[in-house]
Design a protein around this motif. Structure first.
Motif, PDB file in Angstrom:
ATOM      1  N   GLY A 170      -4.793 -78.053 -11.903  1.00 53.99           N
ATOM      2  CA  GLY A 170      -6.184 -78.208 -12.306  1.00 53.99           C
ATOM      3  C   GLY A 170      -6.722 -77.048 -13.113  1.00 53.99           C
ATOM      4  O   GLY A 170      -7.854 -77.103 -13.602  1.00 53.99           O
ATOM      5  N   ALA A 171      -5.932 -75.991 -13.279  1.00 49.81           N
ATOM      6  CA  ALA A 171      -6.395 -74.820 -14.028  1.00 49.81           C
ATOM      7  C   ALA A 171      -6.506 -75.148 -15.513  1.00 49.81           C
ATOM      8  O   ALA A 171      -5.842 -76.043 -16.028  1.00 49.81           O
ATOM      9  N   SER A 172      -7.352 -74.387 -16.186  1.00 51.26           N
ATOM     10  CA  SER A 172      -7.463 -74.527 -17.634  1.00 51.26           C
ATOM     11  C   SER A 172      -6.237 -73.916 -18.294  1.00 51.26           C
ATOM     12  O   SER A 172      -5.620 -72.986 -17.762  1.00 51.26           O
ATOM     13  N   SER A 173      -5.878 -74.422 -19.463  1.00 53.73           N
ATOM     14  CA  SER A 173      -4.729 -73.861 -20.177  1.00 53.73           C
ATOM     15  C   SER A 173      -5.063 -72.527 -20.830  1.00 53.73           C
ATOM     16  O   SER A 173      -4.166 -71.749 -21.158  1.00 53.73           O
ATOM     17  N   PRO A 223       2.092 -83.383 -16.867  1.00 52.66           N
ATOM     18  CA  PRO A 223       1.596 -84.679 -16.386  1.00 52.66           C
ATOM     19  C   PRO A 223       2.547 -85.803 -16.790  1.00 52.66           C
ATOM     20  O   PRO A 223       3.305 -85.674 -17.758  1.00 52.66           O
ATOM     21  N   ARG A 224       2.510 -86.904 -16.047  1.00 51.96           N
ATOM     22  CA  ARG A 224       3.364 -88.055 -16.358  1.00 51.96           C
ATOM     23  C   ARG A 224       2.494 -89.306 -16.446  1.00 51.96           C
ATOM     24  O   ARG A 224       1.836 -89.694 -15.471  1.00 51.96           O
ATOM     25  N   GLY A 275       0.061 -83.932 -12.220  1.00 55.41           N
ATOM     26  CA  GLY A 275      -1.312 -84.386 -12.034  1.00 55.41           C
ATOM     27  C   GLY A 275      -2.346 -83.654 -12.863  1.00 55.41           C
ATOM     28  O   GLY A 275      -3.544 -83.862 -12.674  1.00 55.41           O
ATOM     29  N   SER A 276      -1.917 -82.797 -13.785  1.00 57.89           N
ATOM     30  CA  SER A 276      -2.889 -82.126 -14.644  1.00 57.89           C
ATOM     31  C   SER A 276      -3.489 -83.125 -15.630  1.00 57.89           C
ATOM     32  O   SER A 276      -2.843 -84.086 -16.043  1.00 57.89           O
ATOM     33  N   ALA A 277      -4.735 -82.896 -15.999  1.00 62.24           N
ATOM     34  CA  ALA A 277      -5.493 -83.859 -16.790  1.00 62.24           C
ATOM     35  C   ALA A 277      -4.853 -84.113 -18.156  1.00 62.24           C
ATOM     36  O   ALA A 277      -4.244 -83.218 -18.756  1.00 62.24           O
ATOM     37  N   VAL A 278      -5.018 -85.353 -18.634  1.00 56.83           N
ATOM     38  CA  VAL A 278      -4.488 -85.760 -19.937  1.00 56.83           C
ATOM     39  C   VAL A 278      -5.660 -86.159 -20.826  1.00 56.83           C
ATOM     40  O   VAL A 278      -6.541 -86.920 -20.416  1.00 56.83           O
ATOM     41  N   VAL A 302       2.217 -72.952 -14.527  1.00 59.72           N
ATOM     42  CA  VAL A 302       1.667 -73.752 -13.435  1.00 59.72           C
ATOM     43  C   VAL A 302       2.597 -73.666 -12.226  1.00 59.72           C
ATOM     44  O   VAL A 302       3.818 -73.757 -12.352  1.00 59.72           O
ATOM     45  N   GLY A 303       2.003 -73.456 -11.059  1.00 64.23           N
ATOM     46  CA  GLY A 303       2.774 -73.357  -9.828  1.00 64.23           C
ATOM     47  C   GLY A 303       3.108 -71.937  -9.433  1.00 64.23           C
ATOM     48  O   GLY A 303       3.505 -71.692  -8.289  1.00 64.23           O
ATOM     49  N   GLU A 304       2.952 -70.989 -10.350  1.00 62.83           N
ATOM     50  CA  GLU A 304       3.262 -69.592 -10.042  1.00 62.83           C
ATOM     51  C   GLU A 304       2.088 -68.902  -9.351  1.00 62.83           C
ATOM     52  O   GLU A 304       0.928 -69.244  -9.573  1.00 62.83           O
TER      53      GLU A 304
END
Length: 333
Positions: free
Chosen positions: A164-167, A201-202, A240-243, A100-102
């Motif tokens: 927001g991307a899928s894993s 996420p936090r 902020g990725s979904a939990v 994520v972030g790359e």
């Protein structure tokens, strides 16, 4: 039938086929033994591994001897190309361990496949189900817009992975073109899978309830759960990725009941949502302060556990003959 030996000449004449390039005829004379009325001769097609349209030539029988009569002296021979059509191949190269972030670069290599006859292919287009049209080609100097045998065309696409991307991303790439000899479509596909890592996420929970209660009362605790996306003091915000699988419980009270907050009903705690849980508790007949802890747990997109907790203090009032006494405690909230 004749009682004598009969000879008949034969010849081939170009119509759309060309002698030497498309066909060859060996010999020019047929011999018929006495009483024989049928003979044959061969017309060989020339194999050149170049696709051509269907072509024709004329076959003629002429000059029979011994007063022989020909029943049918002309025929048209059709040559159908049996050459394999051009064939494409596409191979997708993905980066290892994307996070994520790359910003990642995917490479799409297009060329003739091993089954191709090598004839040129034009109007090459590359489309990916996930990324859409792929138009950036690393074009060498002097290249034209036709894919010839031996050429390797390389396309690239850059994508920045957001929270927001899928894993797990599975996609199919389709390359299409046109056989420049006959206009027929030519296609190839390749599929790939990307496993995205680095989701962070936090969770944040706030437990609220009465600060003072009397033994025997039924009190309600409310738990507010959000995603913390900004840093507060020493607490770092998440991405902020979904939990998923969000649950709230208190070790002393039990599991809390979800009340509201999932605005899009997808069972995922998104960064803009505020989820509310509640549970009830009957105050025991004790003379101490009740310390209760609300714990929220969930899973990030990679299945890793994320959690947070918050502690609440409730002071128990003691009632003796209509008199109320508060324990001598120091409040910390």
């Amino acid at each position: 039938p004749s009682s004598q030996i009969v000879t008949v000449e034969y010849a081939a004449t170009d119509i759309t086929a060309t002698a030497g390039d498309d066909y060859a005829v060996n010999g020019s004379l047929l011999f018929f033994a006495p009483s024989v009325t049928e003979q044959s001769f061969e017309v060989e097609s020339v194999v050149d591994n170049i696709y051509e349209i269907t072509e024709t030539l004329a076959l003629t029988l002429l000059n029979p001897n011994s007063n022989a009569v020909l029943g049918n002296d002309e025929a048209t021979l059709t040559i159908v190309d049996s050459t394999v059509n051009p064939a494409l191949s596409v191979a997708v190269t993905t980066p290892p361990n994307p996070q994520v972030g790359e910003s990642i670069v995917l490479t799409f290599t297009v060329q003739h496949s091993a089954e191709s006859d090598g004839s040129a292919i034009g109007n090459i287009q590359v489309y990916d189900d996930w990324l859409g049209p792929i138009t950036s080609r690393l074009q060498a100097p002097g290249e034209d817009d036709r894919l010839d045998l031996g050429e390797v065309w390389v396309y690239t696409a850059t994508y920045t992975i957001t929270p927001g991307a899928s894993s797990l991303i599975s996609s199919t790439t389709i390359v299409s073109g046109t056989d420049l000899l006959n206009g027929a479509p030519v296609n190839a596909i390749d599929s790939y899978t990307l496993s995205i890592g680095g989701f962070n996420p936090r969770l944040f929970i706030d437990k609220d309830g009465p600060s003072i209660a009397v033994a025997g009362d039924t009190i309600v605790f409310t738990y507010t759960v959000i995603q913390l996306t900004i840093s507060i003091g020493s607490i770092e915000g998440g991405d902020g990725s979904a939990v998923s699988n969000v649950q709230v419980f208190d070790p002393n009270i039990g599991e809390a009941t979800y009340v509201s907050g999932d605005e899009n009903n997808n069972n995922l705690l998104d960064p803009s949502e505020i989820w509310v849980f509640t549970n009830q508790f009957v105050v025991p007949d004790v003379t101490t302060t009740i310390v209760s802890t609300g714990i929220v747990t969930g899973l990030d997109k990679e299945g890793h556990l994320v959690q947070d907790d918050d502690t609440h203090l409730t002071y128990i009032e003691m009632v003796f003959e209509d008199k109320i006494f508060l324990p001598n405690v120091v409040r910390n909230d």
